[in-house]
Design a protein around this motif. Structure first.
Motif, PDB file in Angstrom:
ATOM      1  N   ASN B 141       2.081 -13.051 -31.552  1.00 61.09           N
ATOM      2  CA  ASN B 141       2.274 -14.410 -32.068  1.00 61.09           C
ATOM      3  C   ASN B 141       3.256 -15.086 -31.106  1.00 61.09           C
ATOM      4  OD1 ASN B 141       3.596 -16.618 -33.556  1.00 61.09           O
ATOM      5  ND2 ASN B 141       2.222 -15.943 -35.198  1.00 61.09           N
ATOM      6  N   LEU B 143       4.655 -18.036 -30.818  1.00 61.01           N
ATOM      7  CA  LEU B 143       5.822 -18.773 -31.321  1.00 61.01           C
ATOM      8  C   LEU B 143       6.918 -17.799 -31.767  1.00 61.01           C
ATOM      9  CD1 LEU B 143       7.015 -21.551 -31.972  1.00 61.01           C
ATOM     10  CD2 LEU B 143       6.037 -21.351 -34.272  1.00 61.01           C
ATOM     11  N   SER B 144       6.508 -16.796 -32.521  1.00 63.23           N
ATOM     12  CA  SER B 144       7.495 -15.798 -32.986  1.00 63.23           C
ATOM     13  C   SER B 144       8.124 -15.082 -31.803  1.00 63.23           C
ATOM     14  CB  SER B 144       6.822 -14.762 -33.896  1.00 63.23           C
ATOM     15  OG  SER B 144       6.243 -15.393 -34.993  1.00 63.23           O
ATOM     16  N   ALA B 222       6.550  -9.453 -33.771  1.00 62.96           N
ATOM     17  CA  ALA B 222       6.018 -10.627 -33.085  1.00 62.96           C
ATOM     18  C   ALA B 222       4.898 -10.280 -32.109  1.00 62.96           C
ATOM     19  CB  ALA B 222       7.142 -11.350 -32.349  1.00 62.96           C
ATOM     20  N   ASP B 226       1.264  -9.677 -34.797  1.00 62.63           N
ATOM     21  CA  ASP B 226       0.932 -11.101 -34.863  1.00 62.63           C
ATOM     22  C   ASP B 226       1.647 -11.770 -36.048  1.00 62.63           C
ATOM     23  OD1 ASP B 226      -0.230 -13.542 -34.361  1.00 62.63           O
ATOM     24  OD2 ASP B 226      -2.153 -13.054 -35.301  1.00 62.63           O
ATOM     25  N   PRO B 228       3.691 -14.238 -38.106  1.00 59.16           N
ATOM     26  CA  PRO B 228       4.156 -15.627 -37.945  1.00 59.16           C
ATOM     27  C   PRO B 228       5.626 -15.738 -38.324  1.00 59.16           C
ATOM     28  CG  PRO B 228       2.890 -15.420 -39.950  1.00 59.16           C
ATOM     29  CD  PRO B 228       2.863 -14.071 -39.297  1.00 59.16           C
ATOM     30  N   LEU B 229       6.176 -16.908 -38.116  1.00 65.21           N
ATOM     31  CA  LEU B 229       7.623 -17.077 -38.378  1.00 65.21           C
ATOM     32  C   LEU B 229       7.977 -16.975 -39.855  1.00 65.21           C
ATOM     33  CD1 LEU B 229       8.873 -19.778 -35.868  1.00 65.21           C
ATOM     34  CD2 LEU B 229       9.561 -17.394 -36.019  1.00 65.21           C
ATOM     35  N   ASP B 230       6.969 -17.115 -40.733  1.00 63.39           N
ATOM     36  CA  ASP B 230       7.286 -16.994 -42.166  1.00 63.39           C
ATOM     37  C   ASP B 230       6.986 -15.595 -42.701  1.00 63.39           C
ATOM     38  OD1 ASP B 230       4.600 -17.172 -41.974  1.00 63.39           O
ATOM     39  OD2 ASP B 230       4.334 -18.817 -43.417  1.00 63.39           O
ATOM     40  N   ASP B 231       6.713 -14.675 -41.804  1.00 57.60           N
ATOM     41  CA  ASP B 231       6.479 -13.290 -42.231  1.00 57.60           C
ATOM     42  C   ASP B 231       7.786 -12.710 -42.781  1.00 57.60           C
ATOM     43  OD1 ASP B 231       4.619 -10.699 -41.730  1.00 57.60           O
ATOM     44  OD2 ASP B 231       6.722 -10.225 -41.265  1.00 57.60           O
ATOM     45  N   ASP B 235      11.170 -12.148 -40.692  1.00 55.70           N
ATOM     46  CA  ASP B 235      12.297 -13.029 -41.050  1.00 55.70           C
ATOM     47  C   ASP B 235      13.577 -12.244 -41.322  1.00 55.70           C
ATOM     48  OD1 ASP B 235      10.806 -15.209 -40.712  1.00 55.70           O
ATOM     49  OD2 ASP B 235      10.510 -15.681 -42.835  1.00 55.70           O
TER      50      ASP B 235
END
Lengths: 365, 272
Positions: B141, B143-144, B222, B226, B228-231, B235
């Motif tokens: 991912n 972004l992450s 990340a 894969d 995401p930032l809300d995982d 987090d």
């Protein structure tokens, strides 16, 4: 009273203090003929040694004043504290006590660093595997010279110091003398109001030395304020508007070169013995013609106003006492003589002080 | 840009000849791969909860390759700040840096950027070889990955500045910060094995507290899951690592400033 002020009254006071046998470090002052660009007031530098032991004092209440557009030469024996004082004036060392004023205002280390260009007489301070040009351009870029002007500026200063041909050479391949020139080139590329050149002619061949001396005169002509630390009394006597002598962290004499020469009211007879000179010293002290007598281990300094007569007397005493002379000299009056005299006086005073302290403790001298 | 260029060039024009440095780097990479292979053989047959964790992060090889590369990058990166200070002080250029550039901190970071980039290339080559040789599959991912990388950079700079604050005052021996970092990350941060394998509750607690543990797990999430930032798993680790960065960065800057003041007092910047 502060040494460093270019004032005839101060010089007279110094002369008086010298004859009176007082330590002259805190004697000269007065009104300033020119505004001071940089002024050290009562600077002290102490380094802690071990817990419970007194700190090591390197600079002890030094005063120094450099007028705007003036060239001030600082002289002193090795270990006198010159590099430490230079470090403080350049903002690379924080004083333990005292203040440094820049253009009349108390200056922080940061202000000093932004206004001082430093040329040290050492080998380091450059990237060895980068060319002289790259090194100069790097430091030029650090102070914000635009990239487009960097190379031309670097070329200019290398031309000035006589190092243009070596511009493309790696710094590590330069000789010691060329490294001195590179240091001076860097000090010139950064263009600061106050330039400190620490032993700029040390280790140079005669031709390069002359080139650097000429350059220093050129820089002086341009109105640059400079502090030149040097052992070269000829350079100091010609270049300097003002000369200070530093010893054991104290500015012991400070005056214009010509006024310092006036301090020489007597001629020195220098003798170094192979043996202990105590026997001769006792008799020399009774010689009526000698105005002063300083003894340091096997070295004897006799001061006289009639060298021709007294030299014969001195030799007669030495021969009588059956002492072997290693070296004898009657140096010509010059700044070197002033330097030797003030250092000798200082050592003599220290010796007397130590002796007095020793006696006060109840020991037999 | 010119300053940055020279700062990078000075690394290549260092004391060792370039070819020798390249050879040593290549040997280091091969050694890392050798150690990696050895570790996969040792723990590759694991079962139970440990195997489940490996599977969660794409298998043993994937888990370890991210751990080894990321840890190498962090270690070299944080050494870079202290190394920049040491190198400049030894060459006598540090005093001229400080005279020419009032913002020494900025210059030190610029200088360490070159080392950090080199470490990045080193880690990337190691990573690529591991992927090619051990057939690791990634689910990245971007972004992450970018956020974890940015937070890692900040944290490393913070710790690096803390370490450099000791170097600037003239400490030429072992740097205790770098020593502590190496000790905790090599043995307790779960570079090769998940920290769940530590049965001893004390060691497990210490391992959980080591910030790099969370940096590695965040990065693994990340690039291997894969995430995401809300995982929630990502987090949790990212928050811990981020808090560490937020704490270390100002602390590092403050200590570095203090170290500089002490160096000015002690005369560590004056060469004679």
């Amino acid at each position: 009273m502060r040494p460093g002020d270019d004032d005839p009254v101060a010089v007279a006071t110094l002369r008086h203090a010298m004859h009176a046998g007082e330590p002259a470090s805190a004697t000269a002052t007065g009104r300033a003929a020119r505004p001071a660009m940089i002024e050290a007031v009562g600077l002290w530098k102490e380094y802690p040694v071990k817990r419970g032991k007194p700190p090591k004092r390197v600079i002890c209440g030094a005063h120094l004043r450099v007028g705007a557009g003036r060239v001030h030469c600082m002289m002193g024996l090795s270990g006198a504290g010159k590099s430490t004082l230079v470090g403080m004036l350049a903002g690379l060392l924080t004083p333990s006590r005292g203040t440094i004023n820049f253009n009349g205002q108390p200056a922080s280390s940061e202000v000093l660093r932004q206004n001082v260009a430093l040329s040290l007489g050492i080998d380091g301070g450059f990237y060895g595997r980068l060319s002289v040009h790259e090194n100069l351009e790097f430091f030029g870029a650090l102070i914000g010279i635009p990239r487009a002007r960097l190379h031309a500026r670097s070329n200019d200063v290398l031309g000035l110091v006589g190092l243009k041909r070596a511009g493309a050479a790696e710094y590590r391949t330069l000789s010691s003398g060329q490294r001195r020139q590179a240091h001076l080139a860097r000090a010139l590329i950064v263009q600061r109001p106050f330039l400190i050149a620490d032993e700029p002619t040390r280790g140079l061949d005669p031709a390069t030395e002359q080139h650097i001396v000429d350059l220093l005169y050129e820089i002086k002509k341009s109105g640059q304020t400079m502090l030149v630390v040097t052992h070269d009394v000829h350079l100091a006597s010609g270049l300097a508007d003002w000369v200070s002598v530093l010893d054991s962290g104290v500015v012991i004499k400070s005056a214009a070169p010509i006024d310092l020469l006036h301090l020489l009211t007597s001629t020195r007879i220098y003798i170094r013995f192979h043996d202990d000179p105590t026997r001769a010293v006792k008799r020399l002290a009774r010689l009526p013609g000698l105005t002063e007598l300083h003894v340091h281990e096997s070295e004897v300094h006799c001061y006289t106003q009639d060298p021709e007569h007294d030299l014969n007397e001195v030799i007669r005493i030495v021969v009588d006492e059956d002492l072997e002379i290693a070296h004898i000299d009657v140096p010509e009056p010059g700044l070197e003589e002033v330097f030797m005299k003030v250092i000798a006086e200082r050592k003599h005073l220290e010796q007397e002080r130590r002796l007095a302290a020793h006696t006060a403790k109840g020991h037999t001298p | 840009m010119y300053v940055q260029w020279i700062l990078i060039k000075r690394i290549f024009a260092g004391h060792s000849p370039l070819r020798f440095t390249a050879l040593m780097t290549a040997i280091n990479i091969l050694m890392a791969i050798g150690v990696f292979y050895y570790m996969t053989v040792v723990v590759g047959t694991s079962s139970g909860s440990r195997a489940q964790i490996y599977r969660f992060y794409g298998g043993v090889a994937a888990f370890m390759s991210v751990g080894v590369s990321m840890n190498a990058l962090l270690t070299v990166g944080l050494n870079a700040v202290a190394k920049a200070i040491n190198d400049e002080r030894n060459q006598g250029t540090l005093s001229y840096w400080i005279m020419c550039q009032p913002r020494l901190l900025k210059l030190v970071l610029q200088a360490s950027l070159g080392e950090f980039l080199l470490a990045g290339v080193n880690a990337l080559v190691t990573f690529a070889l591991l992927v090619a040789l051990f057939g690791v599959h990634f689910h990245v991912n971007l972004l992450s990955f970018a956020v974890v990388a940015a937070v890692s950079l900040l944290a490393v700079v913070g710790v690096g500045l803390v370490a450099a604050s000791l170097n600037i005052t003239g400490n030429t021996g072992q740097n205790p910060i770098l020593w502590a970092w190496g000790l905790t990350t090599n043995f307790m941060a779960g570079v090769f094995v998940p920290i769940e394998v530590f049965d001893n509750p004390f060691i497990h607690t210490v391992s959980s507290a080591v910030p790099v543990t969370h940096a590695l797990l965040a990065m693994r999430s990340a690039v291997l899951r894969d995430a995401p930032l809300d995982d929630p798993i990502l987090d949790a680790h990212l928050l811990y690592w981020g808090l560490f960065a937020v704490l270390m960065l100002p602390l590092g800057a403050w200590l570095f400033r203090r170290g500089l003041d002490r160096a000015l007092m002690r005369g560590n910047l004056v060469q004679s």
